[in-house]
Design an enzyme around this catalytic site. Structure first.
Site, PDB file in Angstrom:
ATOM      1  N   PRO A   1       0.810  -1.220   0.000  1.00 44.56           N
ATOM      2  CA  PRO A   1       0.000   0.000   0.000  1.00 44.56           C
ATOM      3  C   PRO A   1       0.842   1.269   0.000  1.00 44.56           C
ATOM      4  O   PRO A   1       0.532   2.233  -0.711  1.00 44.56           O
ATOM      5  CB  PRO A   1      -0.813  -0.136   1.297  1.00 44.56           C
ATOM      6  CG  PRO A   1      -0.858  -1.604   1.569  1.00 44.56           C
ATOM      7  CD  PRO A   1       0.470  -2.116   1.121  1.00 44.56           C
ATOM      8  N   TYR A   2       1.912   1.283   0.787  1.00 39.91           N
ATOM      9  CA  TYR A   2       2.786   2.456   0.865  1.00 39.91           C
ATOM     10  C   TYR A   2       3.405   2.755  -0.494  1.00 39.91           C
ATOM     11  O   TYR A   2       3.382   3.895  -0.985  1.00 39.91           O
ATOM     12  CB  TYR A   2       3.875   2.189   1.905  1.00 39.91           C
ATOM     13  CG  TYR A   2       4.900   3.286   2.046  1.00 39.91           C
ATOM     14  CD1 TYR A   2       4.585   4.482   2.660  1.00 39.91           C
ATOM     15  CD2 TYR A   2       6.205   3.107   1.564  1.00 39.91           C
ATOM     16  CE1 TYR A   2       5.531   5.498   2.796  1.00 39.91           C
ATOM     17  CE2 TYR A   2       7.156   4.097   1.701  1.00 39.91           C
ATOM     18  CZ  TYR A   2       6.811   5.295   2.324  1.00 39.91           C
ATOM     19  OH  TYR A   2       7.757   6.283   2.440  1.00 39.91           O
ATOM     20  N   ALA A   3       3.963   1.734  -1.128  1.00 41.43           N
ATOM     21  CA  ALA A   3       4.598   1.927  -2.429  1.00 41.43           C
ATOM     22  C   ALA A   3       3.573   2.288  -3.497  1.00 41.43           C
ATOM     23  O   ALA A   3       3.869   3.061  -4.418  1.00 41.43           O
ATOM     24  CB  ALA A   3       5.357   0.665  -2.833  1.00 41.43           C
TER      25      ALA A   3
ATOM     26  N   VAL B   1       0.859   4.156  -3.288  1.00 43.51           N
ATOM     27  CA  VAL B   1       0.524   5.585  -3.303  1.00 43.51           C
ATOM     28  C   VAL B   1       1.715   6.418  -3.765  1.00 43.51           C
ATOM     29  O   VAL B   1       1.554   7.439  -4.445  1.00 43.51           O
ATOM     30  CB  VAL B   1       0.022   6.073  -1.929  1.00 43.51           C
ATOM     31  CG1 VAL B   1      -1.223   5.302  -1.509  1.00 43.51           C
ATOM     32  CG2 VAL B   1       1.079   5.965  -0.848  1.00 43.51           C
TER      33      VAL B   1
END
Length: 253
Positions: free
Chosen positions: A155-157, A159
């Protein structure tokens, strides 16, 4: 004379960490600084610190996930400092989390504080930069997107990769307006990373050893100086690219 004399830089999340490091580096090169964030105390302290470098330094409390706040931030910067020459999109609410644990609400929040906020702020700053003959946008992304082990970074990557796509598109579309748009993917010692290294020294030691240059970057001396370069005349023919400021850790391309 400084590299950025006469420029106005708007930096989101500028009260601490990488945002403050970039703000400090730019202020020492003569740029007036406008910072924003969600908490007044660190912003006020940071503004005082930046003003001590002999520049104008202003701040506004705001949440970039809110459209009205994005507008208010850009308007306040223009009103108080006369315009915007440099936009640094640093604010971020995303974090590493396993795919099975991330909720729809988490993912939506990550995108609201990430690429949606970046898009809103870039669009709001565009006419101000055009009015001043051009400008520079610097978006903070991540090398986690190219890690060989993507566990917990999905999820972090995601966005951050969306922000990289916006960076490339804006770099192509706004070149005619003399607006350059680039990204930095940093490894830097921030308050949260400092906490992690102290709480998990074994993992932290292994992480540092995996960095070819053998250290975690400094928010001002390393990341801030790259931002100064991207905002300055020496990078006038550079747009739409991502600079991996991570000591050689990641493998892009």
């Amino acid at each position: 004379m400084g590299i950025l004399d006469g420029k106005v830089a708007l930096i989101t999340g500028g009260g601490k960490g990488v945002g403050l490091g970039i703000a400090s580096a730019m202020s020492k090169e003569g740029a007036d600084i406008f910072i924003c964030g969600r908490h007044r105390r660190p912003l006020a302290a940071a503004a005082d610190e930046l003003a001590a470098n002999g520049v104008r330094a202003e701040y506004l409390v705001g949440n970039v996930s809110e459209a009205a706040d994005c507008t208010a931030i850009v308007d306040a910067c223009a009103d108080r400092l006369g315009g915007v020459d440099i936009l640094v999109n640093n604010a971020n609410d995303a974090m590493p989390i396993p795919l099975l644990d991330v909720t729809d609400e988490d993912f939506t929040r990550f995108f609201q504080t990430g690429p949606l906020a970046v898009l809103r702020l870039m669009k709001a700053c565009h006419p101000l930069m055009v009015a001043r003959g051009g400008g520079s946008v610097i978006n903070l992304v991540t090398s986690a997107a190219v890690r060989w082990d993507m566990a917990t970074y999905g999820p972090y990557a995601a966005v951050k990769e969306a922000t990289r796509s916006l960076t490339r598109a804006a770099g192509c579309e706004w070149g005619k307006d003399n607006i350059r748009v680039n990204a930095i993917a940093p490894h830097a010692m921030t308050p949260s990373l400092k906490w992690w290294t102290e709480e998990y020294p074994g993992e932290a030691d292994a992480f540092v050893k995996s960095i070819p240059l053998g250290r975690i970057g400094d928010a001002e001396a390393d990341i801030g100086r790259i931002a100064v370069f991207l905002a300055g005349q020496d990078a006038s023919y550079l747009s739409g690219v991502t600079i991996p400021a991570d000591g050689g850790h990641s493998r892009w391309g």
